[in-house]
Each structure stands twice: as C-alpha cells, then as structure tokens.
Scaffold this active site. Structure first.
Site, PDB file in Angstrom:
ATOM      1  N   PHE A 115       0.819  -1.211   0.000  1.00  0.00           N
ATOM      2  CA  PHE A 115       0.000   0.000   0.000  1.00  0.00           C
ATOM      3  C   PHE A 115       0.853   1.261   0.000  1.00  0.00           C
ATOM      4  CE2 PHE A 115      -4.229  -1.655   1.997  1.00  0.00           C
ATOM      5  CZ  PHE A 115      -4.498  -2.294   0.802  1.00  0.00           C
ATOM      6  N   GLU A 116       0.252   2.361  -0.453  1.00  0.00           N
ATOM      7  CA  GLU A 116       0.900   3.686  -0.480  1.00  0.00           C
ATOM      8  C   GLU A 116       2.179   3.676  -1.315  1.00  0.00           C
ATOM      9  OE1 GLU A 116      -0.536   6.287   0.645  1.00  0.00           O
ATOM     10  OE2 GLU A 116      -2.167   5.260   1.691  1.00  0.00           O
ATOM     11  N   GLY A 117       2.184   2.882  -2.360  1.00  0.00           N
ATOM     12  CA  GLY A 117       3.368   2.729  -3.194  1.00  0.00           C
ATOM     13  C   GLY A 117       4.180   1.537  -2.736  1.00  0.00           C
TER      14      GLY A 117
END
Length: 211
Positions: A115-117
């Site tokens: 998640f989040e990159g």
C-alpha cells in the site's frame, strides 16, 4: 506500526519472562535477548524517523519531505514485517494461534509493503530524487572532474580523497560525535564512515554518467 510493534514486544517480553525452557526463562537465552534488543532498536528508529520528518514538516513554510516520507515508509513497513515475525518467534507455537494477536499483526504488516506505493517503487523514487538533488548541488564539482587539466589543484585533492577510499579509509571530518554522548562515539564513527562512502559513490556515479 511503531506503536503496535512496541505493544507486541511488551507482550512477547511478558511471555518470555514467564516461559521456561531447560530450567531457565526464555529471556536468559542469548538469541532471545538479541531478538528483543533488535526489535527495541527498530521501534526506536521508526519513532525517531517519524518524529524527525513530522518536525521538518512543521518547521518549514513550504516543506517538501516526499523523499523523507518514502524513506520512513520503506524502513518502517519492512521493520514491522520483520520484527513482528521475530515477536511471533519468541512466542513459539502460541504466536500462530488466532487467540493471540501476532498472526493478525503479520497479516496487517505485510500489506504495508504494498500500500501507499510498493517498496520497490519507493526505493527507485528515493534514489532518483536523491541523485537529482545531489546533481544540482554538485554540478560545478562534476564539471571540474570532467575537465582535470583546467582544475589541477582540485583534481589533486580529489585524487588524495580517492586514494583514501580505495584503501577503505575515508577521512572522517563531519565530527558527528560532537553532537552525541561520548559513549556513542563508535556508532557515530560507523555512521560517518557510511555517509562518506555513500557520498563518494554518488560523486563517482555523477562524474561517470553525468547529471
């Protein structure tokens, strides 16, 4: 995740303090001590990185902490995954049971690497942005390195610096230990060594491949 890992470590410590094997508490075994120590260091580092980045954001009028935030995310997500697993290991078979929080922690921690990159993308982002910033700051230095005949004095100094690096003995002149307690000098010297070696590697990359 730092807060969760701190709490899980506390539970694992309570278990290790009461659980006996071969007539001794688990906390008396060297390998268990190492797991506890490394997890504690990781939690401290995670919290310190987050506080430092948040402090930078609060103290500047127009802050850009995208690289710092990416570094915090990569380190903290991987530390949560790794040391959450270590806490489960201290618990032994009990840690795998749903009645305990450890297996849930690992499931939750694993998604943070995505998640989040994803961490793979963030690593490239960190390297690219770091090199771009270094390239802007070191533009004049790179020009001199690529034109040695016009800058003999500068090249001589860099030659001596390169010689020290080839001998794996960079000059430690950042004096980081002056900002720390004397008991931390060995650690500060190790950090300064890594910083100087990293600086040299960046300069070599920029001089070879351009900005």
């Amino acid at each position: 995740m730092a807060g969760i890992l701190r709490k899980v470590l506390q539970w694992a410590l309570e278990h290790a303090s009461n659980r006996k094997q071969f007539g001794m508490n688990l906390t008396e075994f060297g390998l268990i001590k190492e797991k506890i120590a490394r997890t504690s260091v990781a939690v401290y580092a995670m919290e310190s990185m987050a506080y430092l980045t948040a402090g930078t954001l609060d103290s500047l009028e127009d802050p850009d902490c995208s690289v710092e935030a990416a570094i915090v995310k990569v380190f903290s997500s991987e530390a949560a995954w790794k040391y959450g697993s270590e806490c489960l290991q201290i618990m032994g078979g009990l840690g795998y049971m749903k009645s305990y929080p450890y297996e849930r922690l690992l499931r939750d921690a694993r998604i943070l690497l995505i998640f989040e990159g994803t961490n793979e993308i963030l690593r490239m982002f960190i390297a690219l942005n770091g090199l771009q910033h270094a390239g802007n700051e070191l533009k004049e230095m790179v020009k001199k390195l690529r034109n040695p005949l016009m800058n003999p004095g500068f090249i001589l100094g860099k030659g001596l610096e390169k010689y020290r690096h080839t001998k794996d003995n960079p000059k430690l002149d950042l004096k980081l230990n002056e900002y720390l307690h004397p008991s931390l000098k060995l650690g500060s010297d190790a950090l300064e060594y890594c910083v100087k070696r990293f600086q040299y590697a960046v300069e070599v990359c920029l001089s070879r491949h351009g900005i």
